[in-house]
Every structure is written in structure tokens, then in C-alpha cells.
Design a protein around this motif. Structure first.
Motif, PDB file in Angstrom:
ATOM      1  N   ASP A 274       0.839  -1.199   0.000  1.00  0.00           N
ATOM      2  CA  ASP A 274       0.000   0.000   0.000  1.00  0.00           C
ATOM      3  C   ASP A 274       0.879   1.255   0.000  1.00  0.00           C
ATOM      4  N   ASN A 275       0.347   2.326  -0.579  1.00  0.00           N
ATOM      5  CA  ASN A 275       0.950   3.668  -0.452  1.00  0.00           C
ATOM      6  C   ASN A 275       2.423   3.702  -0.897  1.00  0.00           C
ATOM      7  N   THR A 276       2.714   3.047  -2.019  1.00  0.00           N
ATOM      8  CA  THR A 276       4.096   2.964  -2.494  1.00  0.00           C
ATOM      9  C   THR A 276       4.484   4.135  -3.391  1.00  0.00           C
ATOM     10  N   TYR A 277       3.611   4.509  -4.307  1.00  0.00           N
ATOM     11  CA  TYR A 277       4.006   5.413  -5.391  1.00  0.00           C
ATOM     12  C   TYR A 277       3.489   6.841  -5.201  1.00  0.00           C
ATOM     13  N   ASP A 278       4.287   7.773  -5.683  1.00  0.00           N
ATOM     14  CA  ASP A 278       3.848   9.165  -5.737  1.00  0.00           C
ATOM     15  C   ASP A 278       2.885   9.385  -6.898  1.00  0.00           C
ATOM     16  N   ALA A 279       3.003   8.563  -7.919  1.00  0.00           N
ATOM     17  CA  ALA A 279       2.099   8.652  -9.066  1.00  0.00           C
ATOM     18  C   ALA A 279       2.116   7.339  -9.831  1.00  0.00           C
ATOM     19  N   VAL A 280       0.986   7.040 -10.460  1.00  0.00           N
ATOM     20  CA  VAL A 280       0.885   5.944 -11.426  1.00  0.00           C
ATOM     21  C   VAL A 280       0.391   6.550 -12.729  1.00  0.00           C
ATOM     22  N   VAL A 281       1.032   6.172 -13.836  1.00  0.00           N
ATOM     23  CA  VAL A 281       0.584   6.597 -15.154  1.00  0.00           C
ATOM     24  C   VAL A 281       0.266   5.345 -15.971  1.00  0.00           C
TER      25      VAL A 281
ATOM     26  N   VAL B  26      -3.035   9.528  -9.976  1.00  0.00           N
ATOM     27  CA  VAL B  26      -3.260   8.498 -10.986  1.00  0.00           C
ATOM     28  C   VAL B  26      -3.613   9.216 -12.280  1.00  0.00           C
ATOM     29  N   VAL B  27      -2.828   8.976 -13.339  1.00  0.00           N
ATOM     30  CA  VAL B  27      -3.048   9.596 -14.644  1.00  0.00           C
ATOM     31  C   VAL B  27      -3.294   8.483 -15.656  1.00  0.00           C
TER      32      VAL B  27
ATOM     33  N   GLN C  63      -6.321  12.735  -7.854  1.00  0.00           N
ATOM     34  CA  GLN C  63      -5.464  12.782  -6.674  1.00  0.00           C
ATOM     35  C   GLN C  63      -6.059  11.860  -5.627  1.00  0.00           C
ATOM     36  N   VAL C  64      -5.247  10.937  -5.136  1.00  0.00           N
ATOM     37  CA  VAL C  64      -5.692   9.953  -4.156  1.00  0.00           C
ATOM     38  C   VAL C  64      -5.791  10.610  -2.774  1.00  0.00           C
ATOM     39  N   LYS C  65      -6.830  10.243  -2.049  1.00  0.00           N
ATOM     40  CA  LYS C  65      -7.061  10.812  -0.723  1.00  0.00           C
ATOM     41  C   LYS C  65      -6.577   9.872   0.380  1.00  0.00           C
TER      42      LYS C  65
END
Length: 217
Positions: free
Chosen positions: A125-132, A160-161, A215-217
Motif C-alpha cells: 500500500d501507499n508505495t508510489y507518488d504517481a501511477v501513469v 493516478v493519470v 489525486q488519491v485521498k
């Protein structure tokens, strides 16, 4: 915008076959991997650059952000992120042949072969600053079942993009809910908020689609 004629490619006709399965898509990608980059350059594939621009706008000067290129294919989104100064990249794709092509670009610190879907990825969980995720949504490819996992592996406040093409986004529902209904369900439950949700003309070949930044909350 000048009219762009849709270019024909036999393998695209195969990928657009009604009811195509994940296994059939994997076999097609295995055949296509070595020619994929050249073919997509000829087909005006703008999603990697478009999505990388959105990541850059979201993360701003945080060039050391940990970013997952999900459904990375041969790594075209990773190339675009690298051009923008991001250098802490991981890659995930269900095709080992596509991953091998991505590996040769030398831009990813970690590579994972796994299908995107409802099953839990081997990622905390909560690994990435962003996923594309670029060009991965469609029949026999990725459907709405993966979105919960993308939210899970992104840090609160991360992004997430993703993009879709209208032509290829058929049959991407999950458990009786459409792609947009699944997105909206996560909005209603406060799992993420919309940053951008926009029409993109001529995103791939002559095809229009949608681009989303959450943006993830």
C-alpha cells in the motif's frame, strides 16, 4: 485541427475483434513487441507525451518522485517522463515480450510482469507518488477492475493519470458497472478527487479519447 485519416494496421484490426480475450491480446503483443515503437510512431501516438505532461504538472519539481508506469508496453510513457527529468521509475506489464523492449531503454529501476485487474499486485500500500497508464484500457486489455488497485498502491496525495480511447474502451466494465461509473464510485466514497477529466482529440491515430488525472485521498 487538420483532419487526420485513420491509418490501417492489420494487428489493430485483430486487437479490435469483438470479444477478444486477455490470452489473445498477450499473444498479439508478443508478436508485435519488436515493431511496436516504430508502428506507433507512424500512428501518431500522443498519449505518452500527454500523460507525462499531466504527471509533470501534478508533481511539479519533485523529479525524484517514485512513479509506476502501469501497462507500460515498450516504455513509451517512461521515455516521456525521463525527458521531463523524472528518473525514479518502475514498470509493470502483462507481456514479458513488451517488458523486454522496455528494459532495453534502460530507464526503469524495477520491472514487474503482472496483469492489471482486480487481483492484488505484489506491491505494498501507499508505495508510489504517481501511477501513469497509457493506452491500456479496452476489450481484452485493462478494464475498470484495476482502478481500486491503482488507488491502493498510490500514496495519499499522490496521483493516478490514465487515458482511454472511445473506440477501444468497449467492454471495460466490471461487475456490472461501466468505466465511468467505477470512477465516479471512487469519487463518491472519497477515495480520490478529480484534477482533470478532459476530451483529447486525435490522441492515437485519428481517434479521440479521454484523459483523467486523479489525486488519491
Amino acid at each position: 485541427m487538420a483532419k487526420i485519416e485513420e491509418k490501417k494496421l492489420p494487428i489493430l484490426d485483430e486487437l479490435d475483434k469483438p470479444g477478444i480475450t486477455n490470452e489473445e491480446v498477450e499473444n498479439l503483443h508478443a508478436r508485435w513487441a519488436k515493431d511496436y515503437d516504430k508502428d506507433l510512431e507512424d500512428l501518431n501516438h500522443y498519449a505518452p507525451a500527454n500523460n507525462a505532461n499531466k504527471v509533470e504538472k501534478a508533481l511539479k519539481d519533485k523529479k525524484d518522485a517514485l512513479i509506476l508506469d502501469a501497462g507500460c508496453g515498450t516504455g513509451l510513457a517512461g521515455v516521456e517522463l525521463t525527458k521531463r527529468g523524472f528518473h525514479n521509475l518502475h514498470a509493470l506489464d502483462g507481456s514479458s515480450e513488451m517488458l523486454e523492449q522496455a528494459k532495453q531503454k534502460g530507464i526503469y529501476k524495477k520491472m514487474m510482469c503482472a496483469l492489471l485487474g482486480p487481483n492484488r499486485l505484489d506491491i505494498p500500500d501507499n508505495t508510489y507518488d504517481a501511477v501513469v497508464m497509457c493506452g491500456a484500457v479496452g476489450s481484452g486489455h485493462v478494464n475498470g477492475s484495476c482502478l481500486g488497485e491503482l488507488i491502493r498502491i498510490v500514496k495519499p496525495g499522490g496521483y493516478v493519470v490514465v487515458d482511454t480511447l472511445f473506440k477501444y474502451a468497449h467492454d471495460c466494465d466490471y461487475q456490472g458497472k461501466s468505466w465511468d461509473e467505477i470512477i465516479d464510485g471512487f469519487l463518491l466514497t472519497g477515495r480520490w478527487v478529480t484534477v482533470t477529466r478532459r476530451l483529447v482529440e486525435k490522441s492515437f491515430n485519428s481517434l479521440d479519447g479521454m484523459q483523467y488525472t486523479f489525486q488519491v485521498k
